[in-house]
Design an enzyme around this catalytic site. Structure first.
Site, PDB file in Angstrom:
ATOM      1  N   HIS A  16      79.787  -2.386  28.310  1.00  0.00           N
ATOM      2  CA  HIS A  16      79.810  -3.839  28.109  1.00  0.00           C
ATOM      3  C   HIS A  16      80.952  -4.219  27.164  1.00  0.00           C
ATOM      4  O   HIS A  16      81.635  -5.229  27.371  1.00  0.00           O
ATOM      5  CB  HIS A  16      78.482  -4.313  27.492  1.00  0.00           C
ATOM      6  CG  HIS A  16      77.275  -4.033  28.322  1.00  0.00           C
ATOM      7  ND1 HIS A  16      76.296  -3.154  27.932  1.00  0.00           N
ATOM      8  CD2 HIS A  16      76.868  -4.525  29.526  1.00  0.00           C
ATOM      9  CE1 HIS A  16      75.335  -3.109  28.841  1.00  0.00           C
ATOM     10  NE2 HIS A  16      75.664  -3.933  29.825  1.00  0.00           N
ATOM     11  N   GLY A  24      81.581  -4.835  36.006  1.00  0.00           N
ATOM     12  CA  GLY A  24      81.923  -3.419  35.927  1.00  0.00           C
ATOM     13  C   GLY A  24      81.840  -2.737  37.284  1.00  0.00           C
ATOM     14  O   GLY A  24      80.931  -3.017  38.071  1.00  0.00           O
ATOM     15  N   LYS A  62      80.915   0.121  37.652  1.00  0.00           N
ATOM     16  CA  LYS A  62      79.683   0.932  37.592  1.00  0.00           C
ATOM     17  C   LYS A  62      78.656   0.429  38.616  1.00  0.00           C
ATOM     18  O   LYS A  62      78.001   1.205  39.280  1.00  0.00           O
ATOM     19  CB  LYS A  62      79.121   0.845  36.174  1.00  0.00           C
ATOM     20  CG  LYS A  62      77.659   1.066  36.002  1.00  0.00           C
ATOM     21  CD  LYS A  62      77.366   2.518  35.808  1.00  0.00           C
ATOM     22  CE  LYS A  62      75.913   2.883  35.685  1.00  0.00           C
ATOM     23  NZ  LYS A  62      74.931   1.845  35.652  1.00  0.00           N
ATOM     24  N   GLN A  81      77.033  -4.542  43.415  1.00  0.00           N
ATOM     25  CA  GLN A  81      76.838  -5.849  42.764  1.00  0.00           C
ATOM     26  C   GLN A  81      78.172  -6.594  42.657  1.00  0.00           C
ATOM     27  O   GLN A  81      78.250  -7.793  42.945  1.00  0.00           O
ATOM     28  CB  GLN A  81      76.246  -5.618  41.375  1.00  0.00           C
ATOM     29  CG  GLN A  81      76.211  -6.841  40.497  1.00  0.00           C
ATOM     30  CD  GLN A  81      75.478  -6.553  39.195  1.00  0.00           C
ATOM     31  OE1 GLN A  81      74.259  -6.557  39.161  1.00  0.00           O
ATOM     32  NE2 GLN A  81      76.208  -6.308  38.126  1.00  0.00           N
ATOM     33  N   SER A  90      72.424   1.144  30.068  1.00  0.00           N
ATOM     34  CA  SER A  90      71.347   0.837  29.123  1.00  0.00           C
ATOM     35  C   SER A  90      70.166   1.769  29.364  1.00  0.00           C
ATOM     36  O   SER A  90      69.444   2.140  28.440  1.00  0.00           O
ATOM     37  CB  SER A  90      70.894  -0.611  29.285  1.00  0.00           C
ATOM     38  OG  SER A  90      72.001  -1.470  29.183  1.00  0.00           O
TER      39      SER A  90
END
Ligand code: AMP
Length: 271
Positions: free
Chosen positions: A25, A135, A137, A141, A174
């Site tokens: 982040h 991101g 990652k 999305q 996270s």
């Protein structure tokens, strides 16, 4: 607020997150601050993107800690709404990006991307940024949200930044906070499987099924009782499945290690 900033000709950058911030982040926030006059961070664990048996309640939260990390990245505004603010009684509308949400994570998390697209559309309308940062990652999305912005003519630019990893290669997340010491030692094997894929492609592998089978075997033998949701090779732009590896190939995986679902991906350019 956005109207006032716009009247002052301020350039607004935006990073949407679910909090429990880490260096992944931070990299988005750093770039956001560098490129814009005002950097906005949102922290919202969005209930509508979690399935009924998923980890919404367990999802890690720590606003105090997030605030410190945000301050370190010189964030100007933190938007930290409650679920009632975002979804007041009588809320009826959703955004559903079709086709490209059917495969990969979409197949295993029905309704997930509908929740993501809806909340991000709302956040973009509230914050009204010039540019927002995502991101790599979460590759699916990022592609789905890029499509949404284009399809709905939302006046914002999308910037996708590289995945930030721990020194042993594990993609920062996270959810890593919930890995047991033993799981944590094994988790980098996921990235190692992606590196193995890259090596095999460089050596001439062009058959998607054969490559996927090798990766699955590698994961099954190097992690204790993994549950593989998927290992897939798809077109990096459209997410269409590939039988023959060609062009920009997204190699993506989702694997449960104990009760933690981890995702990772790389893009390999195949000539
Ligand atoms: P999340 O809080 O997990 O919803 O993520 C918020 C944003 O941070 C999304 O755009 C993610 O793709 C991005 N992000 C999460 N982890 C990483 C990472 N390891 N490297 C780069 N970006 C990340």
């Amino acid at each position: 607020m956005a109207v006032k900033l716009k009247a002052q000709k301020k350039r607004i950058g935006f990073v949407p997150t679910m909090g429990f911030l880490h260096e992944g982040h931070a990299s988005l926030l750093k770039k956001c601050k560098k490129d814009n006059d005002v950097s906005v961070l949102s922290i919202f664990v969005n209930p509508t993107q979690f399935g009924p048996n998923e980890d919404f309640r367990r999802y890690p939260r720590n606003f105090k800690r997030d605030k410190l990390l945000a301050q370190k990245q010189n964030v100007d505004i933190i938007f930290y709404p409650s679920a009632d603010e975002m979804y007041p009684e009588g809320f009826l509308t959703s955004v559903d990006v079709s086709r490209m949400t059917e495969g990969l994570c979409g197949k295993f998390r029905p309704g997930h991307f509908k929740g993501v697209a809806t909340v991000v559309a709302k956040l973009l309308n509230i914050v009204q940024p010039d540019i927002f940062y995502l991101g790599q990652k979460d590759a699916q999305q990022a592609i789905v949200l890029t499509q949404m912005v284009s399809d709905l003519n939302i006046p914002v630019k999308v910037k996708i930044l590289p995945t930030i990893r721990e020194t042993d290669g594990l993609a920062m997340s996270s959810r890593n906070a919930y890995l047991s010491p033993e799981n944590r030692v094994q988790a980098p094997k996921l990235y190692q499987s992606l590196l193995l894929a890259r090596k095999l492609i460089q050596k001439g592998e062009r058959n998607s099924r054969a490559l996927i089978s090798t990766l699955r075997t590698f994961i099954l033998k190097s992690i204790t009782n993994p549950k593989i949701d998927y290992v897939e090779c798809v077109d990096a732009k459209t997410l269409a499945p590939l039988t023959k590896l060609n062009g920009n190939v997204l190699i993506a995986l989702a694997v449960w290690i104990w009760k933690i679902r981890l995702i990772d991906n790389i893009v390999v350019r195949v000539k």
